[in-house]
Design a protein around this motif. Structure first.
Motif, PDB file in Angstrom:
ATOM      1  N   LYS A 108       0.819  -1.220   0.000  1.00 47.90           N
ATOM      2  CA  LYS A 108       0.000   0.000   0.000  1.00 47.90           C
ATOM      3  C   LYS A 108       0.847   1.262   0.000  1.00 47.90           C
ATOM      4  O   LYS A 108       0.560   2.215  -0.729  1.00 47.90           O
ATOM      5  CB  LYS A 108      -0.924  -0.006   1.218  1.00 47.90           C
ATOM      6  CG  LYS A 108      -1.829   1.219   1.300  1.00 47.90           C
ATOM      7  CD  LYS A 108      -2.766   1.134   2.493  1.00 47.90           C
ATOM      8  CE  LYS A 108      -3.672   2.356   2.560  1.00 47.90           C
ATOM      9  NZ  LYS A 108      -4.610   2.285   3.702  1.00 47.90           N
ATOM     10  N   SER A 109       1.912   1.296   0.788  1.00 47.21           N
ATOM     11  CA  SER A 109       2.722   2.513   0.886  1.00 47.21           C
ATOM     12  C   SER A 109       3.375   2.866  -0.449  1.00 47.21           C
ATOM     13  O   SER A 109       3.539   4.054  -0.773  1.00 47.21           O
ATOM     14  CB  SER A 109       3.794   2.343   1.963  1.00 47.21           C
ATOM     15  OG  SER A 109       4.677   1.281   1.634  1.00 47.21           O
ATOM     16  N   GLU A 119       2.693   6.394  -2.409  1.00 50.12           N
ATOM     17  CA  GLU A 119       3.781   7.273  -2.831  1.00 50.12           C
ATOM     18  C   GLU A 119       3.672   7.601  -4.316  1.00 50.12           C
ATOM     19  O   GLU A 119       3.851   8.758  -4.732  1.00 50.12           O
ATOM     20  CB  GLU A 119       5.128   6.614  -2.537  1.00 50.12           C
ATOM     21  CG  GLU A 119       6.324   7.480  -2.931  1.00 50.12           C
ATOM     22  CD  GLU A 119       7.656   6.776  -2.710  1.00 50.12           C
ATOM     23  OE1 GLU A 119       8.696   7.439  -2.873  1.00 50.12           O
ATOM     24  OE2 GLU A 119       7.652   5.578  -2.373  1.00 50.12           O
ATOM     25  N   ALA A 120       3.371   6.584  -5.132  1.00 45.53           N
ATOM     26  CA  ALA A 120       3.231   6.801  -6.575  1.00 45.53           C
ATOM     27  C   ALA A 120       2.050   7.718  -6.876  1.00 45.53           C
ATOM     28  O   ALA A 120       2.137   8.598  -7.743  1.00 45.53           O
ATOM     29  CB  ALA A 120       3.059   5.459  -7.289  1.00 45.53           C
ATOM     30  N   ILE A 121       0.942   7.525  -6.165  1.00 48.10           N
ATOM     31  CA  ILE A 121      -0.233   8.373  -6.366  1.00 48.10           C
ATOM     32  C   ILE A 121       0.079   9.808  -5.968  1.00 48.10           C
ATOM     33  O   ILE A 121      -0.312  10.768  -6.644  1.00 48.10           O
ATOM     34  CB  ILE A 121      -1.431   7.822  -5.559  1.00 48.10           C
ATOM     35  CG1 ILE A 121      -1.887   6.483  -6.152  1.00 48.10           C
ATOM     36  CG2 ILE A 121      -2.596   8.821  -5.555  1.00 48.10           C
ATOM     37  CD1 ILE A 121      -2.846   5.713  -5.253  1.00 48.10           C
ATOM     38  N   GLY A 122       0.809   9.990  -4.855  1.00 47.14           N
ATOM     39  CA  GLY A 122       1.203  11.326  -4.423  1.00 47.14           C
ATOM     40  C   GLY A 122       2.073  12.024  -5.446  1.00 47.14           C
ATOM     41  O   GLY A 122       1.892  13.216  -5.737  1.00 47.14           O
ATOM     42  N   CYS A 123       3.033  11.305  -6.026  1.00 45.35           N
ATOM     43  CA  CYS A 123       3.902  11.880  -7.061  1.00 45.35           C
ATOM     44  C   CYS A 123       3.095  12.251  -8.296  1.00 45.35           C
ATOM     45  O   CYS A 123       3.325  13.305  -8.912  1.00 45.35           O
ATOM     46  CB  CYS A 123       5.004  10.894  -7.431  1.00 45.35           C
ATOM     47  SG  CYS A 123       6.232  10.637  -6.137  1.00 45.35           S
ATOM     48  N   MET A 162       3.185   3.479 -12.891  1.00 48.17           N
ATOM     49  CA  MET A 162       2.779   2.072 -12.809  1.00 48.17           C
ATOM     50  C   MET A 162       3.336   1.484 -11.528  1.00 48.17           C
ATOM     51  O   MET A 162       4.485   1.745 -11.162  1.00 48.17           O
ATOM     52  CB  MET A 162       3.300   1.251 -13.997  1.00 48.17           C
ATOM     53  CG  MET A 162       2.659   1.572 -15.321  1.00 48.17           C
ATOM     54  SD  MET A 162       2.719   0.190 -16.512  1.00 48.17           S
ATOM     55  CE  MET A 162       4.478  -0.144 -16.631  1.00 48.17           C
ATOM     56  N   VAL A 163       2.519   0.681 -10.864  1.00 45.06           N
ATOM     57  CA  VAL A 163       2.970  -0.108  -9.718  1.00 45.06           C
ATOM     58  C   VAL A 163       2.597  -1.556  -9.996  1.00 45.06           C
ATOM     59  O   VAL A 163       1.412  -1.880 -10.155  1.00 45.06           O
ATOM     60  CB  VAL A 163       2.344   0.377  -8.395  1.00 45.06           C
ATOM     61  CG1 VAL A 163       2.753  -0.540  -7.249  1.00 45.06           C
ATOM     62  CG2 VAL A 163       2.774   1.814  -8.096  1.00 45.06           C
TER      63      VAL A 163
END
Length: 360
Positions: free
Chosen positions: A27-28, A32-36, A206-207
């Protein structure tokens, strides 16, 4: 190849706790990717794709998590909420009906968790098809997610007819089998990156999480053990005359669990994405099924693990051996798992990649 549909006792919906635990573990990285992504671009419409979504409660997990994360950022920065376009992708044989029957409860739960009766506009669409090909228009996606799907190959590797007595890469598999599996993974994963490069906007994220291994040995116990034990069951049934030897010799699992080194090299070679990081995590077989494995509950752990593997592998077995042996196979598999889990505590290894689409 598809997970067991519906909501019955052997369905993927009721036997996918492992996949849920892994999504929680990572999740973290997604946040982080969504925040960026939020800091670099916030269009009026955010397009999100979950590739290999399967069915059951996990299918809408990413959608819920993504919306909550972006809405939290919007409130903090006093931005207007975007519209959300959520694309759920899997093969055409996937049980999309079960997903869409749960949409009402999904939105109710999301409203409850966000403490609001006015959700932002959210449009959810099914996109059937293989992610080893184009699925979306050019530069239409902002965020792509995939969990526990990319280890599945587009096909069984060619030229592994000599992998007799094995159903996957094993310690006794010839060297050409290892090479064929890796070659197929290289081909598939590179094609996946190429297709997503055309579909993801510049700066999009992408994650990706997939089963993997720490070891450089592709036949390492940490990635092949679960299939070796299933092969043990099938070979015992050959000795007892229940199934034919040639049936087992011609059955191979279309799956490859890479190492971090292999993934990094393939991402660099394809060149469309920058690697932000690779996280390695692990989940014990017991915890994967909701049982913290101990000396006195290994039988329950084995029972649940056998059901988990049945939800995943049953369609492959039925397509090759027919459905008459399935109950017998998984009854024996449970016994083998219980024996091994009474002696040791094996783990699944997970690799999570965070990637950013490069600018041209």
């Amino acid at each position: 190849m598809h997970m067991n549909g519906g909501s019955g006792d052997t369905s993927y919906a009721n036997n996918s706790l492992l996949q849920q635990k892994v999504m929680c573990l990572t999740k973290s990285i997604r946040e982080e990717a969504i925040g960026c992504l939020f800091r670099t671009t916030l269009p009026e419409r955010l397009a999100v794709a979950d590739l290999g979504c399967s069915s059951g409660p996990n299918a809408l997990f990413l959608a819920s998590e993504f919306i909550k994360a972006v809405e939290k950022l919007c409130r903090r920065q006093k931005h207007q909420s975007p519209e959300y376009q959520i694309f759920l992708n899997d093969l055409p044989s996937n049980d999309f009906n079960t997903i869409f029957m749960s949409l009402h409860s999904f939105k109710n739960q999301l409203s409850h968790e966000m403490l609001t009766t006015h959700l932002p506009p959210c449009f959810i669409t099914a996109v059937p098809g293989s992610f080893y090909g184009r699925l979306f228009p050019s530069k239409s996606l902002h965020f792509v997610h995939s969990s526990y799907s990319l280890q599945w190959l587009s096909q069984v590797p060619e030229g592994i007819e000599n992998n007799k007595g094995n159903i996957y890469m094993g310690t006794r598999s010839p060297s050409n089998v290892m090479k064929a599996y890796y070659h197929q993974f290289q081909k598939d994963f590179s094609l996946f990156l190429k297709c997503r490069a055309e579909e993801v906007v510049e700066g999009g994220r992408m994650v990706l999480t997939l089963l993997g291994r720490r070891s450089q040995d592709p036949s390492s116990k940490e990635c092949c053990y679960i299939w070796e034990l299933l092969a043990e069951v099938l070979n015992q049934m050959v000795l007892e005359g229940i199934i034919r030897e040639e049936e087992v010799n011609s059955f191979n699992i279309p799956n490859y669990t890479p190492s971090p080194t292999e993934l990094k090299w393939l991402v660099r070679k394809e060149g469309s994405f920058s690697m932000n990081g690779v996280q390695v995590s692990e989940v014990s077989w017991g915890a994967a099924c909701g049982c913290e494995q101990s000396d006195d509950n290994y039988k329950e752990s084995a029972y649940r693990m056998a059901k988990c593997m049945r939800a995943v592998a049953q369609t492959l077995l039925v397509n090759h051996f027919g459905d008459s042996i399935i109950e017998h196979v998984f009854m024996r598999y449970q016994q083998v798992l219980a024996h091994r889990m009474s002696l040791e505590k094996p783990h699944f290894i997970n690799l999570t990649l965070s990637l950013t689409r490069n600018t041209n």
